[in-house]
Scaffold this motif. Structure first.
Motif, PDB file in Angstrom:
ATOM      1  N   GLY A  51      -2.036   3.437   2.592  1.00 21.47           N
ATOM      2  CA  GLY A  51      -3.222   3.022   2.034  1.00 21.47           C
ATOM      3  C   GLY A  51      -3.991   3.190   3.659  1.00 21.47           C
ATOM      4  O   GLY A  51      -5.084   3.545   2.739  1.00 21.47           O
ATOM      5  N   PRO A 109       4.308   1.770   2.241  1.00 26.99           N
ATOM      6  CA  PRO A 109       2.948   2.137   1.408  1.00 26.99           C
ATOM      7  C   PRO A 109       1.930   1.435   2.103  1.00 26.99           C
ATOM      8  O   PRO A 109       0.454   2.092   1.854  1.00 26.99           O
ATOM      9  N   LEU A 126       2.714   3.123  -4.259  1.00 27.75           N
ATOM     10  CA  LEU A 126       3.666   3.437  -3.723  1.00 27.75           C
ATOM     11  C   LEU A 126       5.116   2.379  -3.133  1.00 27.75           C
ATOM     12  O   LEU A 126       5.911   2.420  -2.931  1.00 27.75           O
ATOM     13  N   THR A 127       3.815   1.034  -3.035  1.00 27.26           N
ATOM     14  CA  THR A 127       5.235  -0.326  -3.393  1.00 27.26           C
ATOM     15  C   THR A 127       6.227  -0.298  -4.796  1.00 27.26           C
ATOM     16  O   THR A 127       7.199  -0.468  -4.418  1.00 27.26           O
ATOM     17  N   ALA A 164      -1.343   1.578  -2.295  1.00 27.25           N
ATOM     18  CA  ALA A 164      -1.359   0.381  -1.593  1.00 27.25           C
ATOM     19  C   ALA A 164       0.113   0.579  -3.070  1.00 27.25           C
ATOM     20  O   ALA A 164       1.569   0.301  -2.554  1.00 27.25           O
ATOM     21  N   VAL A 186      -0.066  -4.192  -1.043  1.00 31.41           N
ATOM     22  CA  VAL A 186       1.449  -4.167  -1.194  1.00 31.41           C
ATOM     23  C   VAL A 186       1.394  -5.395  -0.904  1.00 31.41           C
ATOM     24  O   VAL A 186       2.906  -6.347  -2.509  1.00 31.41           O
TER      25      VAL A 186
END
Length: 444
Positions: free
Chosen positions: A378, A374, A429-430, A426, A346
């Motif tokens: 993760g 995230p 999603l970030t 991660a 992230v």
């Protein structure tokens, strides 16, 4: 964080409080020496026992070590470079990601992790020294605790000594051990299969990544972000390959006798002397964890004197090493490490890949709670790929995640890298979470 005062041109060492600006006195050689020494640790060849698998060829095992070291060291170097650019410690650097108060969560986890690893390193030093000298362990625990604490009081001076002298002594010991181990009969490089490549690589990735929450504590003193990034990635990456490979070769050469790695190296002619030298060098890992515990605490108490914090933490770690079964605590340390793998993903995306403007590490840094998503996702992905193994009272954690694997149709023996799966989740999603802010920024 209040505005730091300008450091004196003759500033001798790291600042005592967070309100003082750090002297930037370290160059590329210092950075390479520091991270090379931190990578030359007896913990790595000891961990090699988890990399070696029955039926896997030596060639595949060494390949997994190289791949894992490259991935982990690249992540470590990118984090160190950011610390040099922003000139703040690692936990303060996370204020720009999560906000000031939200950064207290990773800070608390890092405090537990650093104290635990400092204790673990003191135990390793004492155990190895007691075996080499055939003496009781407790005097070496006290000696290692006192010396590591003293080193943490003047960290930049220690870094210079490590870069100029200790690294060469460690290399001499390693060259000797390699020569002796390679003289023994070894299996054919290609004998065996390529099974569980990524499982082995994942173990190697975990070691460089475990230093990510500490990297900026040292790189903030490096004169350029390039020197900090290259020093951390190359120094620790090369040392990781060297130390893991030494452990694998020692197990291949002497493992049939049922010896662990340290005992295997002691079988080498004059191996006791070489191992004893590495035991002395091992002090830098304990020192680094003690120093980073103090610096991490300053993210919460900015005006606390790091010397007082170091003395307290050093005493606690030494007492724990004398009284606590740190082997039972090891899985918990790996669990915390799994927490920082997705957080690193992230952070690196938010810092290096997305437009960030000014990276706000002040006392008024605003919260970005959406970035907790995230991070948590993760971590969940990590556990679903490879649940952290606990025995005894903590076995419920492992069994719960194993049951979730079954519910989702995930094979427990999937052979995937939990670190890479966690990082991928991660990172993606970030990007998704930050997309609306990016769109608004382009429209404004």
């Amino acid at each position: 964080m209040s505005t730091p005062t300008r450091p004196s041109p003759v500033a001798a060492d790291a600042p005592l409080t967070l309100t003082e600006a750090p002297p930037r006195t370290l160059g590329l050689r210092d950075s390479l020496g520091l991270w090379g020494n931190l990578g030359i640790s007896l913990l790595l060849p000891v961990a090699a026992v988890y990399v070696v698998m029955p039926g896997r060829s030596l060639w595949v095992t060494i390949g997994a070590i190289v791949v894992g070291a490259v991935i982990g060291a690249a992540l470590l170097g990118a984090t160190a470079a950011a610390g040099a650019r922003e000139q703040v410690p690692a936990m303060v650097l996370l204020r720009g990601l999560l906000g000031r108060h939200s950064s207290y969560l990773p800070t608390a986890l890092n405090l537990v992790q650093c104290v635990g690893w400092a204790t673990f390193e003191i135990v390793i030093i004492a155990e190895a020294a007691s075996r080499v000298l055939d003496a009781p362990r407790w005097p070496f625990v006290l000696g290692a605790g006192v010396l590591a604490t003293a080193m943490a009081l003047r960290p930049l001076g220690v870094v210079r000594v490590l870069a100029r002298y200790a690294v060469w002594a460690a290399l001499a010991a390693l060259v000797y051990l390699y020569v002796q181990v390679l003289r023994e009969p070894l299996p054919e490089l290609t004998e065996g299969s390529a099974s569980s490549f990524w499982t082995a690589a994942d173990i190697v990735i975990a070691l460089p990544v475990s230093w990510i929450p500490l990297a900026a504590d040292y790189s903030r003193h490096v004169r350029s972000s390039r020197a900090a990034g290259v020093g951390a990635s190359v120094g620790y990456g090369v040392a990781t390959v060297v130390m893991f490979t030494l452990g694998v070769l020692a197990l291949a050469a002497y493992g049939s006798a049922g010896l662990d790695v340290i005992d295997a190296l002691l079988v080498v002619p004059l191996g006791a002397l070489a191992v004893l030298l590495l035991v002395v060098v091992e002090l830098d890992e304990a020192f680094a964890n003690l120093y980073s515990t103090a610096v991490s605490a300053q993210n919460v108490v900015a005006r606390a004197d790091r010397r007082v914090l170091v003395l307290v933490v050093g005493a606690v770690a030494t007492l724990l090493a004398l009284t606590f079964d740190i082997a039972a605590y090891e899985p918990f340390l790996f669990l915390i490490g799994a927490v920082f793998v997705p957080l690193a993903g992230v952070f690196l995306v938010a810092y290096w890949l997305l437009p960030r403007g000014t990276w706000d590490t002040s006392d008024t840094a605003p919260a970005r709670l959406e970035l907790l998503l995230p991070w948590v996702a993760g971590f969940v992905a990590y556990q679903l790929t490879l649940p952290t193994y606990f025995a005894g009272p903590g076995a419920g954690w492992t069994s719960w995640w194993t049951e979730r694997q079954t519910d989702l149709g995930i094979d427990p023996a999937n052979g995937w890298s939990a670190s890479l799966v966690s990082l991928a989740v991660a990172v993606l999603l970030t990007l998704v979470v930050r997309a609306p802010a990016l769109v608004r920024g382009r429209r404004s």
